[in-house]
Design a protein around this motif. Structure first.
Motif, PDB file in Angstrom:
ATOM      1  N   VAL A  52      -3.287  -1.642  -5.572  1.00  0.00           N
ATOM      2  CA  VAL A  52      -2.362  -3.017  -5.483  1.00  0.00           C
ATOM      3  C   VAL A  52      -2.833  -3.901  -4.395  1.00  0.00           C
ATOM      4  O   VAL A  52      -2.284  -5.665  -4.244  1.00  0.00           O
ATOM      5  CB  VAL A  52      -1.030  -2.744  -5.347  1.00  0.00           C
ATOM      6  N   CYS A  53      -3.097  -3.547  -2.798  1.00  0.00           N
ATOM      7  CA  CYS A  53      -3.679  -4.114  -2.105  1.00  0.00           C
ATOM      8  C   CYS A  53      -4.422  -5.701  -2.687  1.00  0.00           C
ATOM      9  O   CYS A  53      -4.428  -6.562  -2.366  1.00  0.00           O
ATOM     10  CB  CYS A  53      -4.576  -3.404  -0.783  1.00  0.00           C
ATOM     11  N   CYS A  89      -7.236   6.101   1.781  1.00  0.00           N
ATOM     12  CA  CYS A  89      -6.448   5.213   1.074  1.00  0.00           C
ATOM     13  C   CYS A  89      -6.403   5.945  -0.451  1.00  0.00           C
ATOM     14  O   CYS A  89      -7.297   6.889  -0.493  1.00  0.00           O
ATOM     15  CB  CYS A  89      -7.827   3.853   0.626  1.00  0.00           C
ATOM     16  N   ARG A  90      -4.894   5.821  -1.434  1.00  0.00           N
ATOM     17  CA  ARG A  90      -5.444   6.723  -2.070  1.00  0.00           C
ATOM     18  C   ARG A  90      -6.550   6.711  -3.343  1.00  0.00           C
ATOM     19  O   ARG A  90      -6.446   7.859  -4.353  1.00  0.00           O
ATOM     20  CB  ARG A  90      -3.955   6.227  -3.520  1.00  0.00           C
ATOM     21  N   CYS A 144       0.359  -1.125  -0.085  1.00  0.00           N
ATOM     22  CA  CYS A 144       0.027   0.299  -0.021  1.00  0.00           C
ATOM     23  C   CYS A 144       0.872   0.900  -0.131  1.00  0.00           C
ATOM     24  O   CYS A 144       1.626   1.597   0.467  1.00  0.00           O
ATOM     25  CB  CYS A 144      -1.374   0.050   1.134  1.00  0.00           C
ATOM     26  N   PRO A 145       0.872   1.932  -0.677  1.00  0.00           N
ATOM     27  CA  PRO A 145       1.460   3.155  -0.957  1.00  0.00           C
ATOM     28  C   PRO A 145       1.478   4.198  -0.129  1.00  0.00           C
ATOM     29  O   PRO A 145       2.267   4.419   0.261  1.00  0.00           O
ATOM     30  CB  PRO A 145       1.269   4.338  -2.353  1.00  0.00           C
ATOM     31  N   CYS A 176      -5.307   3.158  -7.983  1.00  0.00           N
ATOM     32  CA  CYS A 176      -4.440   1.982  -7.243  1.00  0.00           C
ATOM     33  C   CYS A 176      -5.160   1.266  -6.181  1.00  0.00           C
ATOM     34  O   CYS A 176      -6.631   1.450  -5.972  1.00  0.00           O
ATOM     35  CB  CYS A 176      -4.219   3.349  -5.494  1.00  0.00           C
ATOM     36  N   PHE A 230      -3.275  -0.533   6.130  1.00  0.00           N
ATOM     37  CA  PHE A 230      -2.969  -2.267   7.103  1.00  0.00           C
ATOM     38  C   PHE A 230      -2.287  -2.106   7.560  1.00  0.00           C
ATOM     39  O   PHE A 230      -1.377  -1.692   8.138  1.00  0.00           O
ATOM     40  CB  PHE A 230      -3.409  -2.970   6.276  1.00  0.00           C
TER      41      PHE A 230
HETATM   42  S1  SF4 Z   1      -6.443   0.845  -2.849  1.00  0.00           S
HETATM   43 FE1  SF4 Z   1      -5.478  -0.279  -1.635  1.00  0.00          FE
HETATM   44  S2  SF4 Z   1      -3.208   0.052  -1.595  1.00  0.00           S
HETATM   45 FE2  SF4 Z   1      -4.247   2.089  -2.593  1.00  0.00          FE
HETATM   46  S3  SF4 Z   1      -3.887   3.245  -1.251  1.00  0.00           S
HETATM   47 FE3  SF4 Z   1      -5.821   2.007  -0.827  1.00  0.00          FE
HETATM   48  S4  SF4 Z   1      -5.828   0.746   0.409  1.00  0.00           S
HETATM   49 FE4  SF4 Z   1      -3.625   1.464   0.050  1.00  0.00          FE
END
Ligand code: SF4
Ligand code: SF4
Ligand code: SF4
Ligand code: SF4
Lengths: 434, 155
Positions: free
Chosen positions: B140-141, B126-127, B85-86, B138, B111
């Motif tokens: 990626v998680c 969250c992005r 997670c960025p 985003c 997380f």
């Molecule tokens: S989508 Fe997932 S990895 Fe991306 S910022 Fe949100 S929680 Fe983090």
């Protein structure tokens, strides 16, 4: 906040935050589920906290004096005791186990000798690099999982080797290439990205793949157009390109390659291949990492080497080390033993039936902290504390790096650690002399 | 991104968004309507316009909320989401080396693995929500969770 190492598996993550009042653990932060289950063993249902011996075919609670007296009696009546296990105990306990074996003229071996020990020795003697986790985190760029499914067995391994970027780079997952060679699509395949390479190999054809790669290394374009072992020609070429172009590649060998092959041809061929590739490598090198589950799988060899000058199993006669071609498997197979001392493992459920039934027929002393298939047939059970939670000591991580486990809680009923218990036993045989 | 695929993808900014990707995310969350993209109303995008209308159906224009579900039964605490997670990477440097972040967690952190299971802490960072004009695609998680325990959805 203070961080502790986890003894849940051989990765020994040393970043676990434990909230405890000294009596109980109330929160574990950072450990995976497997690690948390390890901490749960402290108060598990199947925990054994007092010694047991078998009387009239029934296990009953007895005092420590009685249990130790029975243990001594069994060993004294034996001329060829077998000591086995030792990969879930500290190096100090392994050392004590070896010294006990010397006092009682026994044969001692660890779980590791079945799959790992030999390969490691061979790799060392060929000069193949063994890399460390830290190095992969900070510098790795090619990760090859061969017959290994760490997503199931060592939960945090992929996170560390594949997703972390380390201290010196700006990118992590993006610059790491993952190659998985496996006959089935395991859970580890789910972390694959677009640039990664999934190679589904036909079962037990690993050796064909290795031989093909070797040939291709020596004379280019020897791959048949139909591919090898179910893998396309183009994928094979990509694999070779990755292998020869990586700066810091690592092949992670798992149970799929290590276990089923009693003959070591496969491993020998693989090590040869690695040598060939490393000769052709221009930028870097490919190294090796062996996966094993038990938390001190790697320690036994180190301890045997530093205490007795040989690696792996030890056979004693007249309190002296003697040469022996035997392994734990051949010993049990030939029934060349008359009692066994099992430490921290469950051979009755892990070994094939042909062996476990032979083991069960002779008196069996179990040193462990929870009940198992082995405890059900044992004649004496001596409980010990849970290493890494209730007692401390040195252990070796999968990458052969020593890690100091720490004590967090006091054990119930003041039960001894494996090391203390084995040392007590040694005293019973040598009257306290060193 | 199903929706993004059908947009003109020219990043012409006529909708007031910096990119088509940003527009598609707002579309997904119901903040804008397909008709807010002027170019797509042109005849040459007719097919794509119809496709988008069909995909979004009657829910179009109804504000939706981001949810990230972590399935406790599936998760085994491998910590991959914590590392990838960025947002975590930015605020919890230890996670860059695969180490568990400090406890108590940083206030932006998304997380943390507690008791062997992953816990979602601050969804508002969250992005996908907290983007300050950057693209917000985003996921990626969700992509890398080996247990497929993470699901990103709009409800
Ligand atoms: S989508 Fe997932 S990895 Fe991306 S910022 Fe949100 S929680 Fe983090
Ligand atoms: S991966 Fe192994 S050592 Fe690390 S937290 Fe999980 S069980 Fe413990
Ligand atoms: S108006 Fe349409 S084409 Fe232009 S940037 Fe916005 S979504 Fe993309
Ligand atoms: S990546 Fe998935 S399995 Fe791993 S900790 Fe996160 S939610 Fe759990």
């Amino acid at each position: 906040m203070k961080r502790y190492p986890c003894s849940g598996c051989s990765l020994l993550c040393d970043d676990i935050i434990v909230k405890s009042d000294g009596l109980f653990i109330d929160k574990i932060i950072g450990a995976c589920l497997k690690g948390k289950e390890r901490f749960d063993q402290v108060s598990a249902q199947n925990r054994i906290t007092s010694p047991l011996i078998r009387k009239n075919n029934e296990l009953i609670n007895v005092s420590w004096e009685e249990a130790l007296a029975k243990t001594v009696e069994i060993i004294k009546n034996s001329s060829a005791p077998l000591l086995y296990g030792f990969s879930n105990v500290t190096c100090e306990a392994q050392r004590a186990g070896m010294d006990l074996a010397r006092e009682i003229n026994g044969f001692i071996d660890s779980n590791a000798s079945i799959c790992q020990g030999k390969i490691l020795n061979k790799a060392k003697s060929q000069g193949i690099n063994l890399t460390t986790i830290t190095e992969i985190i900070n510098k790795g760029d090619l990760i090859i999982l061969w017959g290994a499914n760490p997503a199931e067995t060592i939960p945090r391994l992929l996170n560390k080797v594949l997703f972390s970027r380390g201290k010196f780079r700006m990118t992590g997952r993006e610059i790491k290439t993952l190659v998985i060679i496996d006959p089935v699509k395991t859970a580890s395949f789910r972390v694959m990205g677009v640039r990664d390479l999934a190679l589904i190999i036909e079962p037990d054809k690993d050796i064909e793949l290795i031989q093909m790669l070797k040939e291709e290394c020596c004379s280019a374009d020897s791959i048949p157009s139909g591919g090898v072992a179910g893998i396309d020609k183009s994928d094979l070429k990509r694999l070779l390109l990755h292998l020869t172009g990586a700066e810091n590649g690592v092949i992670i060998l798992g149970q799929g390659v290590l276990q089923p092959h009693a003959d070591y041809d496969l491993i020998e061929e693989l090590l040869d291949l690695l040598q060939l590739i490393n000769d052709r490598q221009v930028k870097g090198r490919i190294s090796l990492l062996l996966l094993g589950g038990h938390f001190n799988m790697a320690g036994f060899d180190h301890v045997a080497l530093s205490s007795y000058g040989v690696s792996g199993k030890l056979q004693f006669e007249n309190k002296k080390l003697v040469k022996s071609e035997d392994t734990i498997v051949s010993k049990i197979n030939k029934e060349n033993f008359d009692c066994s001392i099992i430490v921290g493992t469950d051979p009755i459920s892990h070994l094939p039936h042909s062996l476990s039934s032979k083991l069960a027929r002779k008196p069996l002393i179990l040193i462990d902290n929870h009940s198992s298939a082995t405890s059900r047939i044992a004649d004496v059970i001596l409980p010990t504390s849970i290493t890494g939670i209730e007692s401390s000591g040195l252990v070796y991580r999968i990458d052969q790096v020593p890690v100091e486990l720490k004590k967090i809680l006091n054990p119930p009923n003041n039960i001894p650690s494996d090391e203390e218990l084995l040392n007590q036993l040694i005293k019973k045989f040598n009257g306290g002399a060193k | 991104m199903e929706i993004y695929k059908w947009l003109p993808k020219t990043n012409c900014k006529e909708c007031g968004k910096p990119t088509c990707m940003a527009f598609s995310l707002d579309l997904l969350q119901g903040k804008v309507k397909v008709d807010d993209c002027p170019p797509i109303l042109k005849p040459k995008y007719k097919k794509q316009y119809e496709k988008l209308k069909e995909m979004l159906g009657s829910e179009e224009g109804q504000q939706k909320e981001l949810r990230i579900n972590v399935d406790e039964d599936l998760c085994d605490g491998c910590g991959i989401c914590v590392t990838v997670c960025p947002v975590n990477a930015r605020y919890c440097p230890p996670s860059l080396s695969g180490k568990a972040p400090e406890y108590p967690p940083e206030k932006h952190q998304l997380f943390q693995v507690i008791g062997g299971k992953c816990e979602l802490l601050n969804l508002e960072h969250c992005r996908r929500l907290d983007s300050e004009g950057r693209e917000r695609e985003c996921h990626v998680c969700e992509t890398y969770c080996p247990r497929e325990a993470i699901k990103i959805e709009y409800v």
